[in-house]
Enzyme design. Sequence first.
Site, PDB file in Angstrom:
ATOM      1  N   TYR A 142       0.821  -1.209   0.000  1.00 17.14           N
ATOM      2  CA  TYR A 142       0.000   0.000   0.000  1.00 17.14           C
ATOM      3  C   TYR A 142       0.858   1.264   0.000  1.00 17.14           C
ATOM      4  CZ  TYR A 142      -4.705  -1.869   0.910  1.00 17.14           C
ATOM      5  OH  TYR A 142      -5.923  -2.480   0.803  1.00 17.14           O
ATOM      6  N   LYS A 189       2.872 -15.377   2.660  1.00 12.14           N
ATOM      7  CA  LYS A 189       3.129 -16.096   1.402  1.00 12.14           C
ATOM      8  C   LYS A 189       4.640 -16.343   1.373  1.00 12.14           C
ATOM      9  CE  LYS A 189       1.695 -17.696  -2.586  1.00 12.14           C
ATOM     10  NZ  LYS A 189       0.781 -18.846  -2.730  1.00 12.14           N
ATOM     11  N   ASP A 221      -3.211 -18.209   0.511  1.00 14.52           N
ATOM     12  CA  ASP A 221      -4.192 -18.896  -0.347  1.00 14.52           C
ATOM     13  C   ASP A 221      -4.901 -19.997   0.443  1.00 14.52           C
ATOM     14  OD1 ASP A 221      -1.724 -20.148  -0.242  1.00 14.52           O
ATOM     15  OD2 ASP A 221      -1.668 -20.733  -2.354  1.00 14.52           O
ATOM     16  N   ASP A 245      -6.385  -6.993   4.213  1.00  8.86           N
ATOM     17  CA  ASP A 245      -7.508  -6.328   3.558  1.00  8.86           C
ATOM     18  C   ASP A 245      -8.425  -7.375   2.933  1.00  8.86           C
ATOM     19  OD1 ASP A 245      -9.000  -4.174   2.440  1.00  8.86           O
ATOM     20  OD2 ASP A 245      -8.039  -4.594   0.512  1.00  8.86           O
ATOM     21  N   ASP A 249     -12.285  -8.905   4.495  1.00 12.39           N
ATOM     22  CA  ASP A 249     -13.568  -8.797   3.784  1.00 12.39           C
ATOM     23  C   ASP A 249     -14.185 -10.182   3.622  1.00 12.39           C
ATOM     24  OD1 ASP A 249     -13.395  -6.045   3.457  1.00 12.39           O
ATOM     25  OD2 ASP A 249     -14.078  -6.140   1.362  1.00 12.39           O
TER      26      ASP A 249
END
Length: 372
Positions: A142, A189, A221, A245, A249
């Site tokens: 970001y 990851k 994942d 993020d 959600d």
Amino acid sequence: MKKNIVVIEGDGIGPEVTRQSVKVLTTIAERFHHTFSFSYFLMGAIAIDRTGVPLPNETIEACLNCDAILFGAIGHPKYDNDPSAKIRPKQGLLKLRKSLQLFANIRPVTTYPSLHHLSPLKTKNIEEVDFVIFRELTGGIYFGKKEVNEANTEASDLCVYTREEIERISHLAFRRAQQRRKKLTLVDKANVLETSRLWRKVVQEIARQYTDVAVDFLYVDNAAMQIILNPKQFDVILTENMFGDIISDEASVISGSLGLLPSASVGKGAALFEPIHGSYPQATGKDIANPLGSILSAALLLDHFGLYEEAGLLREAVDWTLQNGFVTKDIDPVNFYFTSTIGELICDYVGNRIPGDIINKANIELRKSTII
Ligand code: IPM
Ligand code: MN
């Protein structure tokens, strides 16, 4: 207790849901003899319209000098749908996070038995789900260097993390795990990304200081899959900015309504409290949005002030509305109540204006929506 709260209503449904929280906090202050003073500042599309920038300096100043910030939502299609727009509302929120060093975004995920039928997951998988996501908020992709070449044929976003950035949020997450079920899952990851390998290394080191907490590691994942298959397995999830993020959600729909989930962003100075839903432009001004995400964020704000009894009462009030079917349109599209009515009912409850279990449904019916 005396506290100065900055209110940033923001865009879309932000103002109407935030107003319910201000009403509720005011009622709590009266009942428990606190003084909460609210001052209002701009951020988002409304700030661009009125001042030309998404985050005016006076908003930053006010936030640097208050005890807590209550924020509504940000975004408006007239800016967000234009990828070439130089000034976008969401830049305001990112700049505010950075300016206040709000490095940890904390998102609790719980479910409510009265809403189980709304969840896309099977009831047996979501009963007793109770976990909390610690998302790093001021680093990573970001905020890394962003580049695009002149021909607009190549672009890049750099993902950078420092040891210090990882350490400070990890300590918060471990301490929370100690107060809960003592399990922490780092989502990364590390099979691909160097930053993820640094996260693992630092978290493994810090784990030695918290020997009572069981730590495990999941690739993002796989984590995305596990959150749907078996969300009960999680207690505290710790992760970097972008993974957080996305999975927060994803996790938000487990409860059955995105409109219900609160969040707290904490850092070096005042903390910020906001519902995790967006500005929902289609519902703006209709008094139909769910105010519970904002009201539960106000409960997190009370926790943050150490006002646990007040926060507990507020959560009890929210449970009471849900159990009695006093819900907004997202939860019951036929028999629904207005945003402001839910706010008033919660004020009645926390203000002790509802006599025990005797609810005069007939009176409340009058405040019910007639629009079907
Ligand atoms: C959130 C939002 C923001 C983010 C946007 C509005 C920049 O999606 O708070 O999760 O991506 O962090
Ligand atoms: Mn998001």
